[in-house]
Structures are given as structure tokens and as C-alpha cells.
Design an enzyme around this catalytic site. Structure first.
Site, PDB file in Angstrom:
ATOM      1  N   TYR A 109       1.755   2.521  -0.454  1.00 37.63           N
ATOM      2  CA  TYR A 109       1.870   3.954  -0.726  1.00 37.63           C
ATOM      3  C   TYR A 109       2.808   4.643   0.265  1.00 37.63           C
ATOM      4  CZ  TYR A 109      -1.982   3.454  -3.983  1.00 37.63           C
ATOM      5  OH  TYR A 109      -2.775   3.071  -5.042  1.00 37.63           O
TER       6      TYR A 109
ATOM      7  N   LYS B 155      -5.872  -9.872   1.060  1.00 33.94           N
ATOM      8  CA  LYS B 155      -5.210 -11.023   0.430  1.00 33.94           C
ATOM      9  C   LYS B 155      -4.408 -11.721   1.529  1.00 33.94           C
ATOM     10  CE  LYS B 155      -4.167 -13.221  -3.469  1.00 33.94           C
ATOM     11  NZ  LYS B 155      -5.112 -13.827  -4.398  1.00 33.94           N
TER      12      LYS B 155
ATOM     13  N   ASP C 230      -9.332 -10.714  -5.031  1.00 35.13           N
ATOM     14  CA  ASP C 230      -9.633 -11.130  -6.409  1.00 35.13           C
ATOM     15  C   ASP C 230     -11.070 -11.638  -6.521  1.00 35.13           C
ATOM     16  OD1 ASP C 230      -8.534 -12.987  -4.692  1.00 35.13           O
ATOM     17  OD2 ASP C 230      -7.467 -14.130  -6.203  1.00 35.13           O
TER      18      ASP C 230
ATOM     19  N   ASP D  38      -7.800   1.748  -3.854  1.00 36.76           N
ATOM     20  CA  ASP D  38      -7.604   2.553  -5.052  1.00 36.76           C
ATOM     21  C   ASP D  38      -8.197   1.825  -6.260  1.00 36.76           C
ATOM     22  OD1 ASP D  38      -6.688   4.360  -6.887  1.00 36.76           O
ATOM     23  OD2 ASP D  38      -4.558   4.123  -6.429  1.00 36.76           O
TER      24      ASP D  38
END
Ligand code: NAI
Length: 337
Positions: free
Chosen positions: A129, A176, A209, A233
């Protein structure tokens, strides 16, 4: 004799789409509860861009800095073109570095799970962002993911302090770092360093995930989730789905100089103007705000009236009812004691 609390001035952003409808509903309930608030209207987004040449005028930032607190309805962002997100700019300009989103089962609301009680804490100022995108050569673009030690340590500290204060038992960092070894690796390292100073709170981590699958299979295993901006988000919306949808989940953007309270949901253009919007998410954001500005009695009164309304089977269509936004607000207001 009890003295009346001093009136608190709050910057109010009515927003776009369903924003003005849910804002009216929430203001009616706050007014009926007698909450000592005085609202200062601030216009942002497309209207501000047309009228003042900037979708986030300096005046609005000044108003929030002066009042130190704002209640904000969703503001639309043009997709793939046009001005950059007012929401992101607001969080970055005011350094509202912590986005706090409590996701809790609401009694009386049909949902896939019962007993969900999670808190999503999202780093609010960097990651993908940062708005740093460019065309490398035609057909190839680059978006920069910025992760810093300062911001990662600051949000981890916020999460542990929050957990300590609120009696939470575990924080799970979601990342991740198996793929983004440097950026997510740094976020995770900062988390682990801060965690070492809070031995009383369990700290673990999961790959994003796998965390999403676990959340859907068994949300009970989580307590507080700590995420970078983008994962935060996405996972916030996923978590909202566990308890009945976006119409229910509140949020707070917290910084050192100001706090902006807003729902997780957006402008819901598909239902704007139809009277179907659920004002609960913004109302619960206002409840978080009342606690933040040290008006907990009003927060509790409103929460009780909201639960009594649901218990009476009165709901908006997103959660299986037939009440319109304003009918729902009237029913909540009627139950304030
Ligand atoms: P959205 O959250 O507006 O809508 C997703 C789905 O949830 C829609 O089907 C909508 O009808 C439903 N929904 C959302 N809030 C609801 C409520 N209170 N009551 C009943 N149903 C509700 O997400 P979408 O469509 O992706 O985004 C629309 C616009 O909102 C975009 O311009 C986006 O940039 C903006 N947005 C603004 C945010 C903010 O101001 N903080 C946050 C998220 C999106």
C-alpha cells in the site's frame, strides 16, 4: 450529584455509497443515547476533488488532528485509475499505524460458526500500500512492497500491549516468509523479537494461505492475528464472513496523535440507496470510539440495545432480516435504557 461529561468534538466523514445512510442511522442512535458528542463534518473523496482539487483536503487532516478522533464511513476509490485511496492516504498521513478489527459472534445473527472471538491487527502504513508503482517497460509494471523494521516492531509491540491489556492469550503472526524471505522475513523477525519480551502471551506464526484454510475450518484455534497491510485487508473480510458478514464488523485505525473509527466494509455500491445497509458495523465502530474517548457507559448502553434488537429478531437483509437501515436504527434507539 453526577456531573455531565464534557462534550467531545469528533470529525465526521459521511463517505460514499451506503456511507451517508449508515452514518444517519448511527448518529440517530448516538443522539438517542445522549452521548455527549459534537460532530464536525468533513468532506473527502470525489466531491472534495471536484470542489477543492484534492480528495483529501488539508482541512480534513487538520480537523482530525485538532479533535484527535474521527468517525468515518466508507469512501470509494476509483479502480485502476483516478485518485489514490483517501483511506490509505488518511492512515499514512496521520500515521494511524494500527488497524484493529475485533471479529466476534453476534448472538441472534445466523452464521456458520458460534463462539468466534478473534482480533485482527493489521499494519496500516506500508507493504504493497506504499503506492510505489511504475512501468518498467511497456507491458511490465512493478509495485514495491515496503516493509521496515521500525513499522514492523511498532505494530508487534502494539499487538502485545493490546493482548496484555485485554487479557488475550495468543498472537499469531501471519506471513509468507517462505517466499518473501526478506520482506515477510523481516516482519516475522520483528514479531519474534518483540514476543520474547512478553513470555506470558503465547506467540506463533502461520503462512497466510494455510492460515486462511485454518480460519475457515476451525476459527477457534486463533485469538489475535497480526498481519501486514495486504494480508490484513484480505483476512479481515474473510474473518467477517465467519460471523455473518461485513455488515457486522467494526474497526479502529489508531496512531499516536489521532484515531479514526470505521467499519471494515466499503461503500457497497450494489445496495447503496436501497435502505438495505446494515448500520451495525459503523455503530460498533462508534462503540469502540466511545470507549477510546473514555465514555464507556454510553458504549455499554448502545451495545445492550443492539443485542436486544437482534434478540427480538430484528435484522437487516444482509443477515436474514427485513428491516431497513432506518427501521433498524429506530428499533435500537427504542431499546436504549
Ligand atoms: P464492500 O465492502 O463495499 O461490499 C462487499 C459486499 O458486502 C457487497 O455485496 C455489499 O453489499 C456487502 N456489504 C458491505 N457492507 C455492508 C453493510 N453495511 N450492510 C449490508 N451489506 C454490506 O466492498 P467492495 O464492493 O469491494 O468495495 C466498494 C467500494 O468501497 C470500493 O470503491 C472500495 O475502494 C471502497 N472501500 C472503502 C473502504 C473504506 O472506506 N474503508 C473499505 C473497503 C472498500
Amino acid at each position: 450529584m453526577t456531573s455531565q461529561p464534557r462534550e467531545r468534538v469528533v470529525t465526521l466523514i459521511r463517505g460514499d455509497g451506503i456511507g451517508p445512510e449508515v452514518t444517519d442511522a448511527v448518529l440517530a442512535i448516538l443522539d438517542a443515547a445522549g452521548a455527549p458528542l459534537d460532530f464536525e463534518d468533513a468532506v473527502v473523496g470525489r466531491k472534495a476533488e471536484e470542489e477543492e482539487g484534492d480528495p483529501l483536503p488539508a482541512r480534513v487532516i487538520e480537523s482530525i488532528r485538532r479533535n484527535r478522533v474521527a468517525l468515518k464511513a466508507p469512501v470509494g476509490t476509483p479502480i485502476g485509475k483516478g485518485f489514490s485511496s483517501v483511506n490509505v492516504r488518511l492512515r499514512q498521513t496521520l500515521e494511524l499505524f494500527a488497524n484493529l478489527r475485533p471479529v466476534k459472534t453476534v448472538p441472534g445473527i445466523p452464521a456458520r460458526y458460534t463462539g468466534v472471538d478473534l482480533v485482527v491487527i493489521r499494519e496500516n502504513t506500508e507493504d504493497l500500500y506504499s503506492g510505489l508503482e511504475h512501468v518498467v517497460v511497456p507491458g511490465v509494471v512493478e509495485s514495491l512492497k515496503i516493509i521496515t523494521e521500525v513499522a514492523s516492531t511498532r505494530i508487534a509491540r502494539f499487538a502485545f500491549e493490546y493482548a496484555k491489556r485485554e487479557g488475550r492469550r495468543r498472537i499469531t503472526a501471519v506471513h509468507k516468509a517462505n517466499i518473501m524471505k526478506l520482506s515477510d522475513g523481516l516482519f516475522l523477525d520483528c514479531f519474534r523479537r518483540v514476543a520474547a519480551g512478553y513470555p506470558e502471551i503465547a506467540a506463533d506464526d502461520r503462512i497466510v494461505d494455510a492460515a486462511c484454510m485454518r480460519l475457515v475450518l476451525n476459527p477457534d484455534i486463533f485469538d489475535v492475528l497480526l498481519l501486514e497491510n495486504l494480508y490484513g485487508d484480505i483476512v479481515s473480510d474473510l474473518a467477517a464472513g465467519l460471523v455473518g458478514g461485513l455488515g457486522l464488523v467494526p474497526g479502529a485505525n489508531l496512531g499516536r496523535e489521532a484515531a479514526v473509527f470505521e467499519a471494515v466494509h466499503g461503500t457497497a455500491p450494489d445496495i447503496a440507496g436501497t435502505g438495505q445497509a446494515n448500520p451495525t458495523a459503523l455503530l460498533l465502530s462508534a462503540v469502540l470510539m466511545l470507549r477510546h474517548i473514555d465514555l464507556p457507559t454510553y458504549a455499554e448502553t448502545i451495545e445492550r440495545a443492539l443485542l436486544a434488537t437482534f434478540a427480538a429478531g430484528i435484522r437487516t437483509p444482509d443477515v436474514g432480516g427485513t428491516a431497513t437501515t432506518s427501521e433498524f436504527a429506530k428499533e435500537v434507539a427504542r431499546r436504549l435504557t
